[in-house]
Design a protein around this motif. Structure first.
Motif, PDB file in Angstrom:
ATOM      1  N   MET A  19      -8.803  11.345  46.434  1.00 54.53           N
ATOM      2  CA  MET A  19      -8.936  12.741  46.871  1.00 54.53           C
ATOM      3  C   MET A  19      -7.842  13.584  46.232  1.00 54.53           C
ATOM      4  SD  MET A  19      -9.032  14.239  50.758  1.00 54.53           S
ATOM      5  CE  MET A  19      -9.295  15.963  51.067  1.00 54.53           C
ATOM      6  N   SER A  20      -8.222  14.710  45.614  1.00 56.01           N
ATOM      7  CA  SER A  20      -7.244  15.541  44.919  1.00 56.01           C
ATOM      8  C   SER A  20      -6.398  16.326  45.908  1.00 56.01           C
ATOM      9  CB  SER A  20      -7.964  16.497  43.970  1.00 56.01           C
ATOM     10  OG  SER A  20      -8.811  17.370  44.686  1.00 56.01           O
ATOM     11  N   PHE A  21      -5.173  16.652  45.460  1.00 56.73           N
ATOM     12  CA  PHE A  21      -4.245  17.409  46.294  1.00 56.73           C
ATOM     13  C   PHE A  21      -4.404  18.899  45.993  1.00 56.73           C
ATOM     14  CE2 PHE A  21      -0.081  19.533  46.515  1.00 56.73           C
ATOM     15  CZ  PHE A  21       0.129  19.445  47.890  1.00 56.73           C
ATOM     16  N   ARG A  22      -4.479  19.702  47.031  1.00 51.90           N
ATOM     17  CA  ARG A  22      -4.608  21.136  46.869  1.00 51.90           C
ATOM     18  C   ARG A  22      -3.385  21.847  47.442  1.00 51.90           C
ATOM     19  NH1 ARG A  22     -10.914  22.647  48.410  1.00 51.90           N
ATOM     20  NH2 ARG A  22     -11.914  21.309  46.820  1.00 51.90           N
ATOM     21  N   PRO A  23      -2.569  22.440  46.569  1.00 49.94           N
ATOM     22  CA  PRO A  23      -1.392  23.170  47.068  1.00 49.94           C
ATOM     23  C   PRO A  23      -1.828  24.480  47.718  1.00 49.94           C
ATOM     24  CG  PRO A  23      -1.603  23.450  44.704  1.00 49.94           C
ATOM     25  CD  PRO A  23      -2.652  22.449  45.106  1.00 49.94           C
ATOM     26  N   PRO A  24      -0.963  25.096  48.519  1.00 48.41           N
ATOM     27  CA  PRO A  24      -1.337  26.326  49.233  1.00 48.41           C
ATOM     28  C   PRO A  24      -1.222  27.580  48.377  1.00 48.41           C
ATOM     29  CG  PRO A  24       0.881  25.694  49.826  1.00 48.41           C
ATOM     30  CD  PRO A  24       0.360  24.601  48.925  1.00 48.41           C
ATOM     31  N   PHE A  25      -1.420  27.484  47.074  1.00 46.85           N
ATOM     32  CA  PHE A  25      -1.461  28.666  46.206  1.00 46.85           C
ATOM     33  C   PHE A  25      -2.494  28.431  45.116  1.00 46.85           C
ATOM     34  CE2 PHE A  25       1.499  25.953  44.016  1.00 46.85           C
ATOM     35  CZ  PHE A  25       2.517  25.667  44.918  1.00 46.85           C
ATOM     36  N   VAL A  26      -2.995  29.518  44.571  1.00 47.79           N
ATOM     37  CA  VAL A  26      -4.115  29.421  43.639  1.00 47.79           C
ATOM     38  C   VAL A  26      -3.623  29.393  42.199  1.00 47.79           C
ATOM     39  CG1 VAL A  26      -5.666  30.600  45.216  1.00 47.79           C
ATOM     40  CG2 VAL A  26      -4.395  31.934  43.532  1.00 47.79           C
ATOM     41  N   VAL A  27      -4.483  28.882  41.328  1.00 49.58           N
ATOM     42  CA  VAL A  27      -4.184  28.851  39.901  1.00 49.58           C
ATOM     43  C   VAL A  27      -3.994  30.284  39.398  1.00 49.58           C
ATOM     44  CG1 VAL A  27      -5.097  28.284  37.617  1.00 49.58           C
ATOM     45  CG2 VAL A  27      -5.448  26.717  39.528  1.00 49.58           C
ATOM     46  N   GLY A  28      -2.934  30.495  38.652  1.00 51.09           N
ATOM     47  CA  GLY A  28      -2.626  31.821  38.121  1.00 51.09           C
ATOM     48  C   GLY A  28      -1.593  32.573  38.926  1.00 51.09           C
ATOM     49  N   SER A  29      -1.271  32.090  40.110  1.00 55.54           N
ATOM     50  CA  SER A  29      -0.283  32.776  40.946  1.00 55.54           C
ATOM     51  C   SER A  29       1.134  32.438  40.498  1.00 55.54           C
ATOM     52  CB  SER A  29      -0.475  32.411  42.415  1.00 55.54           C
ATOM     53  OG  SER A  29      -0.302  31.015  42.614  1.00 55.54           O
ATOM     54  N   THR A  30       2.057  33.305  40.846  1.00 58.47           N
ATOM     55  CA  THR A  30       3.477  33.085  40.552  1.00 58.47           C
ATOM     56  C   THR A  30       4.186  32.740  41.845  1.00 58.47           C
ATOM     57  OG1 THR A  30       3.426  34.648  38.689  1.00 58.47           O
ATOM     58  CG2 THR A  30       5.582  34.112  39.625  1.00 58.47           C
ATOM     59  N   VAL A  31       4.886  31.615  41.845  1.00 65.43           N
ATOM     60  CA  VAL A  31       5.519  31.120  43.068  1.00 65.43           C
ATOM     61  C   VAL A  31       7.000  30.883  42.819  1.00 65.43           C
ATOM     62  CG1 VAL A  31       3.366  30.073  43.856  1.00 65.43           C
ATOM     63  CG2 VAL A  31       4.982  28.706  42.521  1.00 65.43           C
ATOM     64  N   THR A  32       7.703  30.558  43.892  1.00 62.84           N
ATOM     65  CA  THR A  32       9.137  30.295  43.797  1.00 62.84           C
ATOM     66  C   THR A  32       9.403  28.791  43.737  1.00 62.84           C
ATOM     67  OG1 THR A  32       9.463  30.185  46.197  1.00 62.84           O
ATOM     68  CG2 THR A  32       9.586  32.369  45.156  1.00 62.84           C
ATOM     69  N   HIS A  33      10.599  28.453  43.358  1.00 65.66           N
ATOM     70  CA  HIS A  33      10.990  27.056  43.285  1.00 65.66           C
ATOM     71  C   HIS A  33      10.921  26.364  44.650  1.00 65.66           C
ATOM     72  CE1 HIS A  33      13.998  23.706  42.939  1.00 65.66           C
ATOM     73  NE2 HIS A  33      13.297  23.491  41.853  1.00 65.66           N
ATOM     74  N   PRO A  34      11.450  26.975  45.717  1.00 66.59           N
ATOM     75  CA  PRO A  34      11.338  26.334  47.039  1.00 66.59           C
ATOM     76  C   PRO A  34       9.888  26.101  47.466  1.00 66.59           C
ATOM     77  CG  PRO A  34      13.015  28.042  47.095  1.00 66.59           C
ATOM     78  CD  PRO A  34      12.305  28.187  45.788  1.00 66.59           C
ATOM     79  N   GLU A  35       8.998  27.023  47.105  1.00 62.50           N
ATOM     80  CA  GLU A  35       7.590  26.862  47.475  1.00 62.50           C
ATOM     81  C   GLU A  35       6.980  25.632  46.798  1.00 62.50           C
ATOM     82  OE1 GLU A  35       6.027  31.403  48.420  1.00 62.50           O
ATOM     83  OE2 GLU A  35       6.194  30.744  46.329  1.00 62.50           O
ATOM     84  N   ILE A  36       7.387  25.371  45.563  1.00 60.31           N
ATOM     85  CA  ILE A  36       6.888  24.187  44.849  1.00 60.31           C
ATOM     86  C   ILE A  36       7.354  22.922  45.556  1.00 60.31           C
ATOM     87  CG2 ILE A  36       7.013  22.869  42.694  1.00 60.31           C
ATOM     88  CD1 ILE A  36       7.323  25.532  41.217  1.00 60.31           C
ATOM     89  N   CYS A  37       8.637  22.874  45.866  1.00 61.67           N
ATOM     90  CA  CYS A  37       9.213  21.688  46.512  1.00 61.67           C
ATOM     91  C   CYS A  37       8.561  21.415  47.860  1.00 61.67           C
ATOM     92  CB  CYS A  37      10.720  21.861  46.672  1.00 61.67           C
ATOM     93  SG  CYS A  37      11.617  22.042  45.116  1.00 61.67           S
ATOM     94  N   THR A  38       8.324  22.484  48.618  1.00 59.61           N
ATOM     95  CA  THR A  38       7.723  22.332  49.941  1.00 59.61           C
ATOM     96  C   THR A  38       6.268  21.890  49.842  1.00 59.61           C
ATOM     97  OG1 THR A  38       9.187  24.020  50.883  1.00 59.61           O
ATOM     98  CG2 THR A  38       7.166  23.515  52.091  1.00 59.61           C
ATOM     99  N   ALA A  39       5.515  22.539  48.967  1.00 57.84           N
ATOM    100  CA  ALA A  39       4.084  22.253  48.857  1.00 57.84           C
ATOM    101  C   ALA A  39       3.818  20.839  48.358  1.00 57.84           C
ATOM    102  CB  ALA A  39       3.424  23.272  47.933  1.00 57.84           C
ATOM    103  N   PHE A  40       4.554  20.417  47.341  1.00 54.04           N
ATOM    104  CA  PHE A  40       4.300  19.106  46.732  1.00 54.04           C
ATOM    105  C   PHE A  40       5.156  17.988  47.330  1.00 54.04           C
ATOM    106  CE2 PHE A  40       2.518  21.972  43.612  1.00 54.04           C
ATOM    107  CZ  PHE A  40       1.416  21.277  43.127  1.00 54.04           C
ATOM    108  N   GLN A  41       6.088  18.379  48.218  1.00 50.93           N
ATOM    109  CA  GLN A  41       6.988  17.396  48.836  1.00 50.93           C
ATOM    110  C   GLN A  41       7.680  16.563  47.754  1.00 50.93           C
ATOM    111  OE1 GLN A  41       5.382  15.436  52.455  1.00 50.93           O
ATOM    112  NE2 GLN A  41       3.477  16.564  52.043  1.00 50.93           N
ATOM    113  N   CYS A  42       8.248  17.297  46.805  1.00 50.40           N
ATOM    114  CA  CYS A  42       8.927  16.646  45.675  1.00 50.40           C
ATOM    115  C   CYS A  42      10.398  17.036  45.655  1.00 50.40           C
ATOM    116  CB  CYS A  42       8.263  17.064  44.358  1.00 50.40           C
ATOM    117  SG  CYS A  42       8.418  18.837  43.986  1.00 50.40           S
ATOM    118  N   GLY A  43      11.151  16.426  44.755  1.00 50.43           N
ATOM    119  CA  GLY A  43      12.555  16.755  44.595  1.00 50.43           C
ATOM    120  C   GLY A  43      12.728  18.135  43.977  1.00 50.43           C
TER     121      GLY A  43
END
Length: 269
Positions: free
Chosen positions: A1-25
């Motif tokens: 099952m593919s993972f869907r982050p809480p933002f759409v393709v083409g959007s501009t996000v912040t670094h903290p949002e990436i870390c939170t959404a993907f649960q990565c370092g």
């Protein structure tokens, strides 16, 4: 099952949002998240170490490793095997500091290869390049893209003749990149531009020379120029518009010498 982050393709996000959404370092350009079974790759053009390049609709992404020859281990291995290991690869691109453009899921578009790039200490080494292609091409904001192109130009100016030749050898073999760029434009009054050109009577109002050529209708070719730029609050009026030859027009947008500005103001009185 593919993972869907809480933002759409083409959007501009912040670094903290990436870390939170993907649960990565929060460190590095390649980040493996076992919790979401994803590999996040960040192509940060504002940093000079890695030389990622777009050829057509494919990004040739530089692998992980700041010093010495890169190897197909750790995250490089994960990306290299992403066509069959079940790990989804998500791409973010940085054209302007702190602004992460989400390209969505990408897949390998060709066989990874090696090329020469300088490491963190300026020593030439072998790096791995991964051709990755987004599922859906996106448009990027013109302001961010202009920031990127200026940064790339400064980077090119600093290269030695040898390094520049090496870059040219690489690019000569590849298809030109094509990017969709969105922008907002100022709607210029065509009557103001036409009046400014007629008022000049075929003579550049900066250098004082006749127009360098005539257009297809036999009219002296001059370009309208706002003395105080629209982007800086200038008005689209005849009292702020001069007619210049192409060379002087380019000069005003690159140099914009205050003495030339004063000369143009005097010329249209």
């Amino acid at each position: 099952m593919s993972f869907r982050p809480p933002f759409v393709v083409g959007s501009t996000v912040t670094h903290p949002e990436i870390c939170t959404a993907f649960q990565c370092g929060n460190m590095g350009g390649m980040r493996r998240s076992k919790r979401t079974n994803t590999l996040i790759i960040i192509s940060d053009h504002t940093k000079a170490l890695y030389d990622d390049k777009w050829y057509g609709d494919t990004l040739h992404y530089t692998g992980e490793g700041k010093r010495g020859d890169q190897t197909l281990t750790k995250n490089n291995r994960t990306l290299n095997e992403s066509d069959h290991n079940g790990v989804e690869v998500h791409l973010f691109e940085v054209l302007h500091p702190t602004q992460y453009i989400y390209h969505g899921v990408v897949s390998l578009a060709g066989k990874p290869y090696q090329e020469d790039q300088a490491d963190e200490d300026g020593v030439m080494r072998k790096v791995w390049m991964f051709p990755v292609k987004p599922a859906f091409p996106i448009s990027v904001d013109s302001t961010a893209y202009q920031f990127y192109t200026k940064a790339q130009q400064k980077r090119a100016e600093k290269l030695s003749d040898e390094a520049l030749a090496r870059h040219l050898n690489d690019t000569e073999k590849q298809k030109a990149a094509q990017r969709d760029v969105t922008s907002s434009v100022y709607v210029r009054n065509p009557y103001v531009a036409e009046y400014a050109k007629r008022r000049a009577k075929g003579i550049c109002q900066l250098c004082g020379q006749p127009a360098p050529f005539c257009d297809q209708k036999g009219r002296p070719y001059l370009e309208s120029h706002h003395i105080e730029w629209l982007s800086q609050g200038g008005a689209d009026t005849t009292s702020n518009t001069a007619a210049l030859c192409p060379n002087c027009h380019k000069k005003m947008h690159i140099v914009n010498d205050p003495k030339d500005v004063q000369k143009l103001r005097a010329a249209i009185i």
